[in-house]
Design an enzyme around this catalytic site. Structure first.
Site, PDB file in Angstrom:
ATOM      1  N   LEU A 131      -0.946   6.795  -2.598  1.00  0.00           N
ATOM      2  CA  LEU A 131      -2.000   7.069  -3.564  1.00  0.00           C
ATOM      3  C   LEU A 131      -2.781   5.833  -3.988  1.00  0.00           C
ATOM      4  O   LEU A 131      -3.883   5.958  -4.518  1.00  0.00           O
ATOM      5  CB  LEU A 131      -1.404   7.726  -4.825  1.00  0.00           C
ATOM      6  N   ALA A 170       0.854  -1.187   0.000  1.00  0.00           N
ATOM      7  CA  ALA A 170       0.000   0.000   0.000  1.00  0.00           C
ATOM      8  C   ALA A 170       0.889   1.235   0.000  1.00  0.00           C
ATOM      9  O   ALA A 170       1.869   1.304   0.747  1.00  0.00           O
ATOM     10  CB  ALA A 170      -0.914   0.004   1.220  1.00  0.00           C
ATOM     11  N   ASP A 182      11.383   7.553  -8.716  1.00  0.00           N
ATOM     12  CA  ASP A 182      10.956   7.044  -7.414  1.00  0.00           C
ATOM     13  C   ASP A 182      11.557   5.663  -7.143  1.00  0.00           C
ATOM     14  O   ASP A 182      10.843   4.689  -6.902  1.00  0.00           O
ATOM     15  CB  ASP A 182       9.429   6.966  -7.361  1.00  0.00           C
TER      16      ASP A 182
END
Length: 571
Positions: free
Chosen positions: A208, A205, A357
């Site tokens: 977003l 999780a 990222d």
């Protein structure tokens, strides 16, 4: 200027920490920081002035609340019922408490004393914990921004980065009912109609979205990425709230320069919330890096993908910073680190299309049981930075200068990238090395433990200059700095940081990129041939040097050295 503590800097062009215009405050996302004098010296907050500033902080916070309410009710694009009084109040209260703490805690302590440093660290930690609690409570965009700050290891104080890193593992989870609602709205069918099986517990999780493992009706195992249902509606309101609060803090601390954080969120969040854009990025980078046989990018299943739901090929493996997993599965840690460096050098210097990222949850490693080959699996393609040609060339030439320790060119290209007189600090930020190491050559010696600790623990001393740099450099640089720090964190976890091979790979990519650019701008056949020959010679020299390093570190190389020394002794 004497021995400057932060980042190992000692350079006449760099202002002393807390000197001149940089002395009034230091802040991290609503966390003002002190560097000089009593309280926030240079801002008129010492002594009897601090209560006045504290009252001013609370007054401005109240005014911000009223202004926010008027704006929200008057803005047809924002529904105040969705925003929530509790959500807004929590953010305002946290910002006010953090501001008050910085205004009052250090006012009677002499700047530079041991007591000051200890107390300042305690204020940093308290403020970071309050910020973390706010992010966890407000979720969504707040967690995303907190994660971004937590990734800036060599740019922000360690108390902040260490505290905010946990947000990567504390993201919220949507309920089964919420997941069913999103799939029903976007795909027009129930989960049981689309999948033979669908695991309730998410594989992971994030701020977003969350990812579930499922099996399609045709037997294909897939990863289903589903956006949290309220994120889309709340994101613009959250960014507006952050912008208001940061402007309030800037009124109290005029040198506060973190508005770039809001600007980046405004630009990047809409892209990250569009999963179709993420799918296109995944396919583009897979095609772009198809020559790297060690890279795996999950295939996208477009027929069941929307802006809020993304179906991908299911891939699994260990996180790239999990050294124990690699050793257990017979994966060469140095090879993984080397290949990761190749990927990012190719993306940054050659293609100008950069996955921004690369935290460990988005980069997995796995060894194929049949071939014995280790693969890197690149996930989460929502956030990419596209580099302009002029920026990419200046960045290439700057890194070439840093690797060669060519200080004139380091200064030249740092200035071209917006660093100005703070180019020594900029060089240290890019390399996470001391100014002494930059002058000596960052490839000449590895990062020592003491140098790394010094850079991390003293980054706060130059925070005003760092925030000024972050406001002055091109926006393209901001995500690259974050990416650099995330990659360094992986290298540190694997104990492979600053190896000579990583700089050789960077050099190769820089040479190829600059040569390709020069050929594209040349109209002379002779000139193009000359550029190609120079490129080939430079790459050959790097290959020769790499062979020398390999021989030097191998058993065969040791035998050759012993043999030559004996021959020399004999003659």
């Amino acid at each position: 200027m004497g021995a400057a503590p932060s980042l190992g800097l000692s350079h006449p062009a760099l202002p002393r920490p807390g000197a001149g215009n940089y002395s009034s405050r230091h802040a991290v996302q609503g966390a003002p920081r002190h560097v000089r004098g009593a309280g926030v010296a240079g801002a008129g907050c010492g002594g009897a002035g601090s209560p006045i500033m504290a009252r001013r902080a609370l007054k401005l916070a109240s005014l911000a609340t009223a202004a926010s309410g008027i704006y929200l009710y008057g803005n047809k694009f924002m529904d105040p019922n969705d925003f929530g009084v509790v959500r807004v109040g929590r953010a305002i209260a946290t910002t006010a408490v953090i501001t008050y703490d910085y205004l009052t805690s250090l006012r009677n302590v002499p700047y530079g004393s041991e007591e000051y440093d200890v107390l300042k660290s305690q204020v940093h930690l308290r403020s970071a914990e309050r910020l973390r609690e706010l992010c966890c409570a407000n979720r969504g965009t707040f967690i995303k921004v907190g994660q971004h700050l937590g990734a800036l290891d060599y740019l922000l104080p360690e108390e902040y980065t260490r505290t905010l890193k946990v947000l990567h593992s504390q993201a919220p989870q949507s309920t089964r009912q919420e997941i069913e609602q999103v799939i029903r709205e976007d795909l027009g069918k129930e989960i049981k109609e689309l999948f033979v099986s669908f695991e309730d517990t998410p594989l992971g999780a994030a701020s977003l979205a969350q990812v579930h493992k499922a099996v399609l009706q045709d037997g294909r195992t897939v990863a289903v990425k589903i956006q949290h249902p309220k994120v889309q509606a709340q994101s613009s309101k959250d960014i507006f709230l952050m912008e208001v609060l940061l402007l309030v803090v800037k009124q109290i601390f005029p040198d506060f320069e973190f508005m770039w954080l809001v600007e980046e969120a405004k630009k990047n969040l809409p892209l990250e919330l569009d999963f179709l854009n993420e799918g296109r990025n995944a396919e583009k980078v897979a095609q772009m890096l198809k020559n790297f046989d060690f890279l795996k990018v999950p295939r996208i299943y477009w027929e069941l993908s929307t802006r809020r739901v993304l179906l991908m090929e299911f891939m699994e493996g260990g996180q790239v910073n999990d050294k124990a997993y690699m050793e257990k599965n017979g994966i060469d840690v140095n090879e993984i680190s080397r290949n990761l460096g190749k990927l990012y050098s190719e993306m940054i210097f050659v293609n100008g299309f950069v996955h921004c990222d690369p935290h460990p949850g988005n980069v997995l490693v796995k060894k194929c049981s049949d071939s014995g080959k280790a693969y890197i699996i690149l996930l989460d393609h929502g956030l990419y930075q596209v580099l302009s040609e002029s920026f990419r060339m200046d960045y290439c030439r700057l890194w070439q200068a840093l690797i060669k320790a060519d200080m004139k060119r380091v200064q030249k290209y740092s200035r071209r990238l917006g660093a100005g007189d703070l180019y020594p600090l900029f060089a240290c930020m890019l390399t996470a090395r001391s100014w002494e190491s930059v002058n000596r050559g960052i490839g000449q010696s590895p990062v020592s433990a003491s140098e790394d600790v010094e850079i991390r623990s003293n980054a706060a001393a130059y925070l005003p200059q760092i925030t000024q740099l972050l406001n002055n450099v091109p926006r393209q640089m901001l995500l690259l700095l974050k990416t650099n720090d995330l990659l360094r964190g992986i290298e540190s976890a694997l104990h492979t940081r600053a190896s000579a091979s990583s700089f050789l790979n960077m050099s190769r990519c820089c040479i190829r990129a600059v040569s390709t650019y020069q050929r594209s701008k040349s109209h002379s056949l002779y000139r193009r041939i000359h550029i190609s020959l120079t490129e080939a010679l430079s790459l050959w020299q790097i290959n020769l040097y790499e062979l020398f390093l390999w021989l030097k570190g191998s058993r065969l190389g040791n035998w050759v050295v012993v043999f030559l020394s004996r021959m020399h002794h004999f003659t």
